[in-house]
Design an enzyme around this catalytic site. Structure first.
Site, PDB file in Angstrom:
ATOM      1  N   CYS A  28       0.744   3.695   4.940  1.00  0.00           N
ATOM      2  CA  CYS A  28       1.273   2.376   4.249  1.00  0.00           C
ATOM      3  C   CYS A  28       2.861   2.361   4.271  1.00  0.00           C
ATOM      4  CB  CYS A  28       0.555   2.212   2.946  1.00  0.00           C
ATOM      5  SG  CYS A  28       1.539   1.161   1.733  1.00  0.00           S
ATOM      6  N   SER A  52       4.951   2.002   1.382  1.00  0.00           N
ATOM      7  CA  SER A  52       5.335   3.549   0.465  1.00  0.00           C
ATOM      8  C   SER A  52       5.506   3.895   0.984  1.00  0.00           C
ATOM      9  CB  SER A  52       3.949   2.620  -0.744  1.00  0.00           C
ATOM     10  OG  SER A  52       4.236   1.535  -1.039  1.00  0.00           O
ATOM     11  N   HIS A  57       8.801   4.805   2.734  1.00  0.00           N
ATOM     12  CA  HIS A  57       9.949   4.989   2.287  1.00  0.00           C
ATOM     13  C   HIS A  57      10.336   5.715   1.779  1.00  0.00           C
ATOM     14  CE1 HIS A  57      10.949   0.230   1.968  1.00  0.00           C
ATOM     15  NE2 HIS A  57       9.318  -0.092   1.835  1.00  0.00           N
ATOM     16  N   HIS A 111      -1.092   7.033  -1.105  1.00  0.00           N
ATOM     17  CA  HIS A 111      -1.827   6.606  -2.731  1.00  0.00           C
ATOM     18  C   HIS A 111      -2.637   5.200  -2.094  1.00  0.00           C
ATOM     19  CE1 HIS A 111       1.425   4.054  -0.586  1.00  0.00           C
ATOM     20  NE2 HIS A 111       0.584   3.071  -1.142  1.00  0.00           N
ATOM     21  N   CYS A 140      -4.714  -0.626  -1.954  1.00  0.00           N
ATOM     22  CA  CYS A 140      -2.746  -0.643  -2.132  1.00  0.00           C
ATOM     23  C   CYS A 140      -2.895  -2.340  -2.012  1.00  0.00           C
ATOM     24  CB  CYS A 140      -2.305   0.008  -1.414  1.00  0.00           C
ATOM     25  SG  CYS A 140      -0.660  -0.528  -1.638  1.00  0.00           S
TER      26      CYS A 140
HETATM   27 ZN    ZN Z   1       0.850   1.142  -0.370  1.00  0.00          ZN
END
Ligand code: ZN
Ligand code: ZN
Length: 367
Positions: A40, A42, A45, A61, A167
């Site tokens: 993902c 995220s 990041h 996650h 997610c």
């Molecule tokens: Zn995510």
């Protein structure tokens, strides 16, 4: 026991798969054998320093697995249950949990979001604690995490599908049906057609949107968007996004606009594409340094709304099951979201392929 985990030790460095020492679950915790984990934005990041968080950290996650062991006092799940991880805590009794806004739970704010509720970690490297993303850190063979962050789901749901419900599906579909609550017949713009954006597109289709305009910089992503329900596509590199949206909507703009990216230009695009009384929603989580100069007087004259949604404003305990049912009933297309699966050892390749925009979603499968 030991568990192999993908650890970020330094920003802008690949993840390292390391063997960590793991303690069993304490009171209110569970150990989950991870079966599948999504790659993902995220995580990325954090890897590239957009979100400065304390390292070393086990990332991951968006995942699902089987309950392997429950700690004292856990009654919500039992060994053998299939579960999807939630990346937000859910104390069940704070003001926000009581109102059903569980994503905003403040019940565990006394401890950082990268350890257990008692402030300690269950994984160690050379005797030193290692942080875990969102208290779950799912790029690992076994995750020990708070029991409030796993949700039992139906056992016929494929592991890949279960993982991404945790997610990208929850965030994208939830943004439409739980946060914006769009009406059938609405006109909708979706900026960004990655794992989250494609789920905004299919969430809009599910909710009966009349016009769904998908915008991205990559033609392959726009092609994917049409498969998920986009009625119009706009290439933001070659076309003027706002002008094109106005043309498609008879000069008015859209009723709802979703930014699945979270950058200054995309936030401005969703606000500037709105019709009078329109609602713009920031879905993708921006870098912490991002600012966007909106034009307030136009929002007043047009009675427009700009809002943010975190995790699609879902209530994982009820919505994960709903999303699983919608997937199994063929109303949400998760099959075509899973562009690729990887072995755990291929995790860094998975992030490179995602960063190049070549997949809808890549998922790591554990044995
Ligand atoms: Zn995510
Ligand atoms: Zn709470």
């Amino acid at each position: 026991m030991k568990t192999r985990a993908a650890v970020l030790t330094e920003v802008n460095k690949p993840l390292q798969i390391m063997e960590l020492e793991q303690e069993g679950p304490k009171a209110g915790e569970v150990r989950v054998k991870v079966k599948a984990a999504g790659v993902c934005m995220s995580d990325y990041h954090i890897m590239i320093g957009d979100w400065p968080l304390p390292l070393p950290m086990v990332l991951g996650h968006e995942a699902a697995g089987i309950i392997d062991e429950v700690g004292p006092g856990v009654t919500s799940v039992k060994k053998g249950d299939h579960v999807i991880f939630s990346f937000r805590s859910n104390c069940g009794h704070c003001a926000y949990c009581s109102k059903g806004r569980t994503v905003l739970c403040i019940g565990f704010n006394d401890t950082p979001r990268w350890g257990m509720h008692d402030g300690t970690s269950r994984v160690k490297l050379n005797g030193e604690p290692v942080n875990v993303m969102a208290r779950i850190g799912t790029f690992t063979e076994y995750s020990v995490c708070p029991a409030d962050q796993v949700v039992k789901v139906r056992e016929d749901l494929p592991w890949t599908h279960a993982a991404i419900i945790g997610c990208s599906v929850a965030t994208g579909v939830g943004a439409v049906i739980r946060h914006a609550k769009i009406e059938a017949g609405s006109t909708v713009l979706v900026v960004g057609c990655g794992g989250v954006g494609l789920n905004v597109v299919q969430g809009a289709r599910l909710a009966g949107a009349k016009t769904i305009i998908a915008c991205d910089l990559l033609d392959n992503k726009l092609q994917m968007a049409t498969n998920f329900g986009a009625t119009h596509i706009v290439n933001g590199k070659r076309q003027d996004v706002i002008k094109t949206v106005k043309e498609i909507t008879g000069g008015l703009g859209v009723d709802y606009a979703f930014d699945a990216i979270g950058t200054e230009p995309t936030v401005l695009q969703i606000v500037d594409s709105l019709a009078p009384a329109g609602h713009a929603v920031i879905v993708g989580i921006p870098a912490f340094s991002t600012r966007a100069p909106i034009t307030p007087h136009l929002m007043v004259y047009g009675e427009q709304t700009l809002s943010g949604t975190y995790y699609g404003s879902v209530r994982p305990a009820v919505d994960f099951g709903t999303l699983a049912d919608l997937s199994m009933d063929g109303k949400l297309n998760l099959d075509d979201l899973i562009s690729r699966t990887y072995k755990f050892e291929e995790i860094n390749e998975g992030f490179q392929i995602m960063a190049r925009g070549q997949v809808a979603r890549g998922v790591i499968l554990f044995d």
